[in-house]
Motif scaffolding. Sequence first.
Motif: not given
Length: 949
Positions: A447-448, A453-454, A456-459, A466-467
């Motif tokens: 969940q964290d 990821i949600k 920090h899109r493009g972070g 993601g990996q």
Amino acid sequence: MTWIPALKTFSACLALSITLALLKGCAEPPPKAARKEDRGITVIQKMRTEAVSRNVGRWAVVIGISDYKYDSRWDARKGIPDLRYADRDARMFSEFLMSPAGGAFPADRVILLTNHQATVKEVRKAIGDFLSRSLEDDLVIIFYAGHGVADPQRPDNLYLLCHDSEPGNYYGTALPMWEIDVALNRTIKSRKVLVLADACHSAGVGGVRGEKAAEKFNEYIKKLAGSKEGVTKITASRADELSQERDDLGGGHGIFTYYLLDGLRGRGDANADGFVTMKEAYDYLYDRVRSETGHSQHPWASPYVSDDVPLGITDAQVLAAVKTLAEAKPKTERPAPSAYRPQPVSDDIPRDSAVALKLARAKLSKDDRYTARDMVEAVIARSDNSKPEALALKIELCLLEGDIKAAEDTEDLLVIPYAAHPAAAEGARKVYDYYLKRSSDKQALIQDLETYIKRHRGGLLEKEAGQKLAGVKSGIKTRYEKDLDESLVLARGFIGQERFERAREELSKAREKCREALSSYGITLNTSAISDLEAQADKAEVAHRSRMFESALSKAVERFKAGDYSGGYSLLEEARKYAGESSLARVDEIAARYNAPPEVKITAPADEIDWDSPVRFTFEAKDREGDPVRIVAWDFGDGTSATEGSPEHSYGKWSGPEKERRFTVTARVTDGHSTVSAKKTIMVKKQDRVKTFTVNGVSFKMIRVPAGEFMMGSPSNESGRYDNETQHRVRITKDYWLGETEVTQGLWKVVMGSNPSSFSSCGDDCPVEQVSWNDCQEFIMRLNSMVSGGGFRLPTEAEWEYAARAGTTTAIYTGSMRILGDNNSPELDPIAWYGGNSCVSYSGGYDCSGWSGKQYSCSSCGTNPVAKKKPNSWGLYDMIGNVWEWCEDWYGDYPSGSVTDPAGASSGSGRVLRGGGWGGNAGGCRSADRGRDDPGNRYSIFGFRLARP
């Protein structure tokens, strides 16, 4: 606040009410040279001046939370229990402060936050921003009523819970106690501050057990009290006590808060000077709280409690002045306070930003995060080349305080404009690592990571996150797939063993695992194999049930043909378990074809009886098909017979020398399909059942009562019963003799030489009455001296009920009884004289015209001659009614288990009376009804019956 059952992990809801008066300079005692009287005058003058002064500002933040967002309705086990009166206490306190009696605090300088208004954001703003506008000479009050809690991981960290505080996440969603410390030292400039916290400090909410957490809480309060000079602290209770609530105090209050307000409103003005100081209020509430709680709650105070700051005003002149001051506009406005600006940590922060950041890190290593933050903010404001490093360090500070939103906002200011700077990667890494470290388990980690990821899109670290997420999910999916395969293997094995319920249990667990993987981790598993096995199990079970049904049905027919009805019916029941809706008719058809004969058993009061003694025979029958069973004929083995369902029979005397004879009783019954017989052997003894005694020309008879067992007391559903009639089994081991009738007036007169009876006009054949238990003992002593062999006594209570029942188990010895009114039971009329039928025509009767619900209408009642009603099956008359009969026993509670030859209680204040009487209502005329009275009392309803071994 009152203890709440939901807080099960703490011995009680430790409600602490802490009052801290931070009065600069007040801690010093008065000069030794000052006289008490002079000082009193000076203090009163000072209080009068301050009470009406325009230069003394008054500020208050009042918080009360009874309704928590994440309460027990959200989660019965983990939720924060709601309180009852915290919000009400806060409202009442704020209203008091704004009243003249409380100093007329201006409405625009009192913030009241209750329930959903009291979020952690609003509470912080109220304490940190609103109160920062106070001046040094102003009076500031902070009031908090609600839950307090210790961090389950670090009990030294304590929090006040706000409306939106989340269980288990107090660090980020509750108000830390140290923030009050910071506010007192760095934000609130006033030197006169009262902090009142009526806080239900529940270690159970936080997961910390016992008194240790309470001790930590008090230790922190002491530390907080020392954060500013001249501190007073007061608690509503000691650490190991409950702070209680009461519904009946002013519509509902905490006891401590109620008497705090009660004292401030005037009851605490001990010296009647028109002012209530904190010390006076404390002295008053201390005595009242201890008294009201039965000394189970003890308010506690530090050694010094201010006695010169007026918190409550009762002086009429001062009240009028305060009211006028509050309503009038000042001629000259009080200088508006300047907006709060934190005092700089140092006026000489190094001009070199790199050096300043190095110094900030050194402060942070010593846990001085507030100084470090000031330095970092100063460097950020310069916007020089060190700004990226400063932003990275600010992220670290935000994360230390658990403020992830502030950290991510700072990360945006760093990463977006300075993406290539090494500090950007450093700051982003700190935020990412915070997400990883705060996760307590795999589910929380997923969940964290998804949240990270949600956001920090493009972070910089989106790909790495993601990996990481894919790797975590892959490992979890492998584990779930392994568990799924194990369940499928077990299910196949159970199907092969025809254990279909176990197979379905495994398949159900497999589906539950699939749902858990999806809901908890977003992992989808293949469920087609589960569906295939469920269909296979259904098909295999249908075939199995069909085989078992046919096998059981076939075997049942074979048993019936062989005459084994018991085995046949057992197999039919087995077949029913496997039968479908269409197959049940086949089972019923075979059951009807092979009808089983009834099972019959003869019952009698005893296996050994006396000759010429009536005994009632009954039978018990069971019919498997539920067909009605009736008697065809009885054969008593002595050449006589009967066709009644429950006949009474006595075996006649014989002239031969035999002391006993055996007779075989046969009962033939039918269920309409077949007729069967049952037999029972009865031993008849050559023994007289009746003995006659004569004293001075007056004869009386004694009836022999055979030994046996019975259930004493009454069943719970018997009409008219009382709670003292608990059923229990009693064994009477020896035969005994009991008077055929109650002792008559005629017998009493020849023994005692007098007649005490109220109804002497009834005659010598009427029962003697108006006799006490002691009188009966005197009569028996004289009778024993007049009859050869003596031995007469009163019966025990158990002997009396055993004889009264004569083998029956119903309310009266003729069967059940209806109670149609207080004095109306038709079933009593043939066997007893009671309040419904005890009409008399002789002189001296009792006026019973006012008795309600009588079976027969008359105006005069009393005793009647003995032996005029129907006896029981053992030949005993008037066991129910006419007069209550004294027994030998002291009255006491029945035992819970079986007893043998009981003799009643070993001592007591009353002797037992049984049987009801001419003046008794219908419910008291039952075999099980019990009475008692003082052994010296005499009444016209009291008589007795003789017993003898």
